[in-house]
Motif scaffolding. Structure first.
Motif, PDB file in Angstrom:
ATOM      1  N   VAL A  58       6.677 -19.479   4.392  1.00 56.12           N
ATOM      2  CA  VAL A  58       6.032 -18.222   5.114  1.00 56.12           C
ATOM      3  C   VAL A  58       5.347 -17.416   3.830  1.00 56.12           C
ATOM      4  O   VAL A  58       4.218 -16.985   3.837  1.00 56.12           O
ATOM      5  CB  VAL A  58       6.935 -17.386   5.792  1.00 56.12           C
ATOM      6  CG1 VAL A  58       6.193 -16.259   6.076  1.00 56.12           C
ATOM      7  CG2 VAL A  58       7.216 -18.373   7.193  1.00 56.12           C
ATOM      8  N   ASN A  59       6.101 -17.355   2.718  1.00 58.21           N
ATOM      9  CA  ASN A  59       5.627 -16.565   1.577  1.00 58.21           C
ATOM     10  C   ASN A  59       4.420 -17.451   0.865  1.00 58.21           C
ATOM     11  O   ASN A  59       3.755 -16.547   0.209  1.00 58.21           O
ATOM     12  CB  ASN A  59       7.043 -16.367   0.759  1.00 58.21           C
ATOM     13  CG  ASN A  59       7.969 -15.208   1.150  1.00 58.21           C
ATOM     14  OD1 ASN A  59       7.425 -14.156   1.940  1.00 58.21           O
ATOM     15  ND2 ASN A  59       9.033 -15.281   0.876  1.00 58.21           N
ATOM     16  N   LYS A 118       1.532 -16.825   2.757  1.00 63.39           N
ATOM     17  CA  LYS A 118       0.749 -15.514   2.520  1.00 63.39           C
ATOM     18  C   LYS A 118       0.387 -15.358   1.084  1.00 63.39           C
ATOM     19  O   LYS A 118      -0.956 -14.793   1.034  1.00 63.39           O
ATOM     20  CB  LYS A 118       1.955 -14.385   2.786  1.00 63.39           C
ATOM     21  CG  LYS A 118       2.469 -14.171   4.129  1.00 63.39           C
ATOM     22  CD  LYS A 118       3.359 -12.815   4.406  1.00 63.39           C
ATOM     23  CE  LYS A 118       4.569 -13.312   3.608  1.00 63.39           C
ATOM     24  NZ  LYS A 118       5.557 -11.992   3.947  1.00 63.39           N
ATOM     25  N   THR A 162       3.694 -15.232   9.208  1.00 61.27           N
ATOM     26  CA  THR A 162       3.211 -14.459   7.984  1.00 61.27           C
ATOM     27  C   THR A 162       2.604 -12.998   8.237  1.00 61.27           C
ATOM     28  O   THR A 162       2.208 -12.217   7.303  1.00 61.27           O
ATOM     29  CB  THR A 162       1.880 -15.284   7.365  1.00 61.27           C
ATOM     30  OG1 THR A 162       1.047 -15.221   8.320  1.00 61.27           O
ATOM     31  CG2 THR A 162       2.347 -16.539   7.023  1.00 61.27           C
TER      32      THR A 162
END
Length: 262
Positions: free
Chosen positions: A11-12, A15, A46
C-alpha cells in the motif's frame, strides 16, 4: 509471511509511486478472480481514487456475479472506490467479423483469447488517460515470471505490478487478511478468455501449488532427470512454459547499431 506487514508495504509502495509519478489514482480491471480482487483492495487502501472496471466479453455469469459482489463490497468499505462496466462483447464480435475467416483451430482460439485481453488493456488505458490514473497489474509471480501465463500487451500491459513478487499461495494469504469474499477465494482460477468454464489448471496442466513447487526447484538449479512420476511431469510442464514464454518476461530486444556503421 508477515501478511499485515506485506499489505502495508505494498500500500505504501503504491502511494509513493503514484505521488512520484504525479498521478491521481489507479484503474483495475475486475474479473471476479482472486488476483484482481486483491490488487483492487490494495489500491483502495491507499486512499487514492480507485476505479474498478468490469470488462465482460461473452463472460460467464458466475464470473460477472463475483466481480460485482467484490466491487460493491469495496465501495461500502472505501469512499475512494468507484466503478464502471464496459461491455466489450460487440466490439469483440465486430473484430472477429473483420478479420479473414479461418478454420476453428487451437491457434485461432488462442489468438482470439489474446484479442480479448488486448481489448481490455486498451479500455483500461482509455480511462487511465481520462483521469490521470495508473493501470495496476494483477499478475502474480508464478504467472509473470514462472510460466508466463498472461497476454503480452494484454493483461501484461500495465503501469505497475503490486503482487508480481508474490506466489499464488501468498496472494491467497493476502486475500484472507483483506477479507476478500469466500466465493472468490474458493473459485477455480481462470483467465476467462475463452467464454467457457476451463480453468487455468485445465490450460496449463498443473495446479498453482504444483507450479510453485516446480518454480522453486528450477530456481534451486534442479533438472528434470532428478524427478519421477507426477513431479517429473509437472517440472517438465513448468520448464516448457518458462522457455516458450521467456520473451514475455524480458525487455523488448533492441537491435543496437555499431558505432562504426552510424
Amino acid at each position: 509471511m508477515q501478511t499485515k506487514e506485506v499489505i502495508d508495504h505494498i500500500v505504501n509502495w503504491l502511494k509513493d509511486y503514484a505521488a512520484n509519478a504525479k498521478m491521481n489514482g489507479f484503474v483495475v480491471g475486475i474479473s471476479g478472480g482472486i488476483d484482481s480482487a486483491v490488487v483492487s483492495s490494495l489500491c483502495a487502501k491507499t486512499g487514492l481514487r480507485t476505479l474498478c472496471i468490469e470488462l465482460p466479453i461473452h463472460q460467464s455469469q458466475d464470473q460477472v456475479t463475483r466481480a460485482r459482489e467484490h466491487i460493491e463490497g469495496l465501495k461500502k468499505k472505501f469512499a475512494n472506490v468507484s466503478d464502471l462496466e464496459v461491455d466489450l462483447t460487440k466490439t469483440f464480435d465486430t473484430f472477429t467479423k473483420s478479420v479473414p475467416d479461418a478454420e476453428e483451430s487451437p491457434k485461432v482460439q488462442l489468438s482470439l483469447a489474446n484479442v480479448r485481453a488486448r481489448l481490455r488493456m486498451t479500455t483500461l488505458y482509455y480511462f487511465a488517460g481520462l483521469h490521470n490514473y495508473l493501470v495496476a497489474g494483477t499478475g502474480n509471480k508464478v504467472e509473470d515470471f514462472g510460466v508466463g501465463f498472461f497476454t503480452k500487451y494484454g493483461d501484461g500491459g500495465v503501469d505497475l505490478s503490486p503482487i508480481a513478487d508474490l506466489l499464488k499461495s501468498e496472494v491467497y494469504e493476502l486475500a484472507r487478511e483483506l477479507e476478500v469474499s469466500n466465493s472468490i477465494v474458493t473459485a477455480a482460477p481462470t483467465d476467462g478468455l475463452f467464454g467457457d468454464s476451463r480453468s487455468d489448471e485445465d490450460q496449463i496442466g498443473a495446479s498453482y501449488d504444483e507450479l510453485e513447487w516446480a518454480m522453486q526447484q528450477a530456481e534451486a538449479g534442479k533438472n528434470e532427470e532428478e524427478f519421477t512420476g507426477r513431479e517429473k511431469e509437472v517440472f517438465s510442464i513448468y520448464q516448457s512454459r518458462h522457455r516458450a514464454n521467456k520473451h514475455k518476461m524480458v525487455p523488448i530486444p533492441v537491435c543496437e547499431i555499431p558505432v562504426h556503421l552510424k
